[in-house]
Design a protein around this motif. Structure first.
Motif: not given
Length: 116
Positions: A22-27, A42-58
């Motif tokens: 479960d990756t963060p919804l805001r970046q 609120e000064g951040q961005y809602l995720q357009t895709s969890p792909e980047l966070c998932m690649k970090r986990l990989l």
């Protein structure tokens, strides 16, 4: 019906040895893509895709992961509104080494998976 659908999806991936994440919804930042417009929150961005966070986990050693996640893209049509007809090409799961795929069911939740 929705709960049964998600239970079935989860069961399939658990049986294949995937770990649900479960990756963060805001970046704080987003990666610019010409065809995707992010939504500010609120000064951040809602995720357009969890792909980047998932690649970090990989990259940190997670082997096989999946996520059921909402994605937020300004101005994007839903799969039922796709002018191409039957929902576009994002309905097939495409697991692979370092790759990702998604299923876009009627709930607009997407299933993302990745394998390292």
């Amino acid at each position: 019906m929705r709960a049964a659908f998600f239970r079935c999806i989860r069961s399939f991936f658990y049986d294949q040895g995937f770990l649900e994440v479960d990756t963060p919804l805001r970046q704080p930042v987003y990666l610019p893509e010409s065809n995707i417009v992010p939504i500010a929150s609120e000064g951040q961005y809602l995720q357009t895709s969890p792909e980047l966070c998932m690649k970090r986990l990989l990259a940190q050693g997670c082997d096989k992961i999946f996520q059921l996640s909402h994605c937020f893209r300004k101005g994007e049509l839903g799969w039922r509104d796709d002018p191409g007809g039957a929902g576009g090409g994002d309905r097939a799961v495409t697991p692979g080494t370092g790759g990702s795929g998604m299923i876009a069911p009627p709930t607009s939740t997407r299933v993302w998976l990745a394998a390292g």
